[in-house]
Design a protein around this motif. Sequence first.
Motif, mmCIF file in Angstrom:
data_model
loop_
_atom_site.group_PDB
_atom_site.id
_atom_site.type_symbol
_atom_site.label_atom_id
_atom_site.label_comp_id
_atom_site.label_asym_id
_atom_site.label_seq_id
_atom_site.Cartn_x
_atom_site.Cartn_y
_atom_site.Cartn_z
ATOM 1 N N HIS A 209 4.151 5.756 5.355
ATOM 2 C CA HIS A 209 3.433 5.964 6.343
ATOM 3 C C HIS A 209 4.137 5.396 7.523
ATOM 4 O O HIS A 209 5.509 4.301 7.246
ATOM 5 N N PRO A 210 3.792 5.431 8.331
ATOM 6 C CA PRO A 210 4.056 4.501 9.756
ATOM 7 C C PRO A 210 4.395 3.162 10.212
ATOM 8 O O PRO A 210 4.970 2.592 11.098
ATOM 9 N N TYR A 211 3.687 2.791 9.544
ATOM 10 C CA TYR A 211 3.866 0.672 9.441
ATOM 11 C C TYR A 211 4.200 0.846 8.545
ATOM 12 O O TYR A 211 3.787 -0.779 7.495
ATOM 13 N N LEU A 212 6.019 0.939 7.871
ATOM 14 C CA LEU A 212 6.574 0.667 6.391
ATOM 15 C C LEU A 212 6.815 -0.532 6.676
ATOM 16 O O LEU A 212 8.062 -0.493 7.290
ATOM 17 N N ASN A 213 7.071 -1.581 6.003
ATOM 18 C CA ASN A 213 7.953 -2.838 5.710
ATOM 19 C C ASN A 213 8.786 -2.277 4.537
ATOM 20 O O ASN A 213 8.328 -1.980 3.807
ATOM 21 N N HIS A 214 9.824 -1.864 5.062
ATOM 22 C CA HIS A 214 10.895 -1.127 4.087
ATOM 23 C C HIS A 214 10.971 -1.708 3.061
ATOM 24 O O HIS A 214 11.510 -2.978 3.109
ATOM 25 N N ILE A 215 11.537 -1.270 1.398
ATOM 26 C CA ILE A 215 11.355 -1.395 0.597
ATOM 27 C C ILE A 215 12.634 -1.292 -0.194
ATOM 28 O O ILE A 215 12.435 -1.765 -1.469
ATOM 29 N N VAL A 216 13.372 -0.132 0.138
ATOM 30 C CA VAL A 216 14.849 -0.431 -0.061
ATOM 31 C C VAL A 216 15.970 -1.834 0.399
ATOM 32 O O VAL A 216 15.752 -1.343 1.498
ATOM 33 N N GLN B 156 0.652 -1.097 0.110
ATOM 34 C CA GLN B 156 0.221 -0.008 -0.394
ATOM 35 C C GLN B 156 0.956 1.251 0.068
ATOM 36 O O GLN B 156 1.367 1.224 0.438
ATOM 37 N N PHE B 157 0.196 2.226 -0.999
ATOM 38 C CA PHE B 157 0.970 3.178 -0.335
ATOM 39 C C PHE B 157 0.808 4.049 1.031
ATOM 40 O O PHE B 157 2.059 4.551 1.116
ATOM 41 N N ILE B 158 -0.280 3.633 1.135
ATOM 42 C CA ILE B 158 -0.151 5.013 2.535
ATOM 43 C C ILE B 158 -1.090 3.068 3.918
ATOM 44 O O ILE B 158 -2.341 3.038 3.129
ATOM 45 N N ALA C 137 -2.875 -1.677 8.217
ATOM 46 C CA ALA C 137 -2.462 -1.200 8.998
ATOM 47 C C ALA C 137 -2.224 -0.638 10.525
ATOM 48 O O ALA C 137 -2.264 -1.081 11.770
ATOM 49 N N GLN C 138 -2.480 0.563 10.053
ATOM 50 C CA GLN C 138 -2.530 1.614 11.422
ATOM 51 C C GLN C 138 -4.106 0.920 12.225
ATOM 52 O O GLN C 138 -4.565 0.942 13.150
ATOM 53 N N TYR C 139 -5.005 1.087 11.258
ATOM 54 C CA TYR C 139 -6.401 0.355 12.287
ATOM 55 C C TYR C 139 -6.190 -0.753 13.621
ATOM 56 O O TYR C 139 -6.710 -1.314 14.336
ATOM 57 N N GLY D 121 5.921 -3.622 -8.427
ATOM 58 C CA GLY D 121 4.376 -4.184 -6.998
ATOM 59 C C GLY D 121 4.838 -3.170 -5.911
ATOM 60 O O GLY D 121 4.165 -2.865 -4.782
ATOM 61 N N ILE D 122 6.075 -2.081 -6.272
ATOM 62 C CA ILE D 122 5.687 -0.612 -5.738
ATOM 63 C C ILE D 122 5.113 0.647 -5.837
ATOM 64 O O ILE D 122 5.108 0.975 -6.916
ATOM 65 N N PRO D 123 3.911 0.789 -5.176
ATOM 66 C CA PRO D 123 3.032 1.776 -6.009
ATOM 67 C C PRO D 123 3.872 3.552 -6.448
ATOM 68 O O PRO D 123 4.610 3.858 -4.457
ATOM 69 N N THR D 124 3.594 4.136 -6.263
ATOM 70 C CA THR D 124 4.137 5.451 -6.252
ATOM 71 C C THR D 124 3.262 6.486 -6.934
ATOM 72 O O THR D 124 1.909 6.073 -7.312
ATOM 73 N N MET D 125 3.316 8.095 -6.590
ATOM 74 C CA MET D 125 2.607 8.865 -6.867
ATOM 75 C C MET D 125 2.890 10.451 -7.148
ATOM 76 O O MET D 125 4.170 10.111 -7.089
ATOM 77 N N ILE D 126 2.116 10.815 -7.724
ATOM 78 C CA ILE D 126 3.477 11.838 -8.535
ATOM 79 C C ILE D 126 2.205 13.334 -7.941
ATOM 80 O O ILE D 126 0.677 13.583 -7.860
ATOM 81 N N TYR D 127 3.057 14.100 -6.439
ATOM 82 C CA TYR D 127 2.901 15.447 -6.149
ATOM 83 C C TYR D 127 3.544 16.215 -6.625
ATOM 84 O O TYR D 127 4.340 16.527 -6.018
ATOM 85 N N TYR D 128 3.332 17.569 -7.566
ATOM 86 C CA TYR D 128 1.985 17.628 -8.055
ATOM 87 C C TYR D 128 2.287 17.969 -9.832
ATOM 88 O O TYR D 128 3.122 18.018 -9.736
ATOM 89 N N ALA D 129 1.912 17.126 -10.703
ATOM 90 C CA ALA D 129 1.712 16.858 -11.745
ATOM 91 C C ALA D 129 1.713 18.862 -12.691
ATOM 92 O O ALA D 129 2.439 18.904 -13.749
ATOM 93 N N THR D 130 1.160 19.561 -12.213
ATOM 94 C CA THR D 130 0.212 20.562 -12.724
ATOM 95 C C THR D 130 0.411 21.118 -11.991
ATOM 96 O O THR D 130 -0.519 21.914 -10.030
#
Length: 363
Positions: free
Chosen positions: A356-363, A2-4, A8-10, A313-322
């Motif tokens: 996020h606070p419950y990240l199992n690291h990806i790198v 999950q990106f966030i 897991a937090q709940y 399988g690792i999600p990424t996002m763009i903040y902000y493209a415009t």
Amino acid sequence: MQFIDLAAQYKHLQTKIDARIKTVLEHGKYIMGPEVQELEQKLADYVGVKHAITCANGTDALQLAMMVLDIKPGDAVFCPTFTFFATAEVIALAGATPVFVDSDEATFNICPKDLESKIQQTITEGKLKPKAIISVDLFGLPANYPELERITKLFDLKLVEDAAQGFGGSITDNQGNRKKSGSFGDIATTSFFPAKPLGCYGDGGAIFTNNDDYAELVKSYRVHGKGKDKYDNVRIGINSRLDTIQAAILLEKLAEFPQELINRNKSAAKYESELCNKYNTPKVPVGYTSSWAQYTLLDAKRDEIMAEYKAKGIPTMIYYATCMHQQTAFKELGYQEGDFPVAERLAKQVFSLPMHPYLNHIV
């Protein structure tokens, strides 16, 4: 992955959150119930201000700030062009004109030098009255408030801190005095949108201030401009209340928030150690702490890199493209491509990794 990872937090807080919700269901005070007042006091204590007033969402918080400061047609309100739309939207909703400002190359936040230049330019043109600045604590990092506060005093402007992403960040001065996001400027706002550092399970927001008069105005404006009661309307307001169940959820999340900030910073440090030689990684100035709403990298080969992460399988996002000056809604303001070179480059190159606070690291 999950990106966030809200699930897991709940899971971590489930027993406490469920008990809080059950209490609200039992007492039945769903609007402005006791948990709302409890949350407002605890938010004020956490941030270190006299007043915290909750509302329905982060955009309403900004709109309420515009109402309190009497922003109106003919006013110029300065804000970064590299931000989420709501920052500029509320200026236009008030009938005022957003005047956009370029980004600082190192932090991505509003650039004080360009801000001062834009204010001087607006004064020289004489078409608009400079009234206020909305700064944004982008990606969790507080803006350069020592410089911003100097500029507001120089030009007699009001300062609004948009801490929607920055809640939990801080600045410590040379004397060791620490101020948290939400305590800067004349009024500060935040959002409790689920993906924010402190988020509820729906929409929510809050306004922070040390000004007693501003606090009373916010309390009135958020309930239809009420006076002594909800049927005594002394001004035109809006309907913007945080519901009691969301307040109950936020009380448990706020209690856990300090530990979650530690976890976020550990993840950011891990990212930095693994990625600093591959990408342009985010830097936190001396004396600053970030709440790491996003972990944002900068690379001209963004699309290729995002495709590589997706294949793993690792999600990424763009903040902000415009940027704001590129938005169709602000086309009539007459900005051109190239007017904000730093922000425009950021829009073409930034991308964010899971944080996020419950990240199992990806790198």
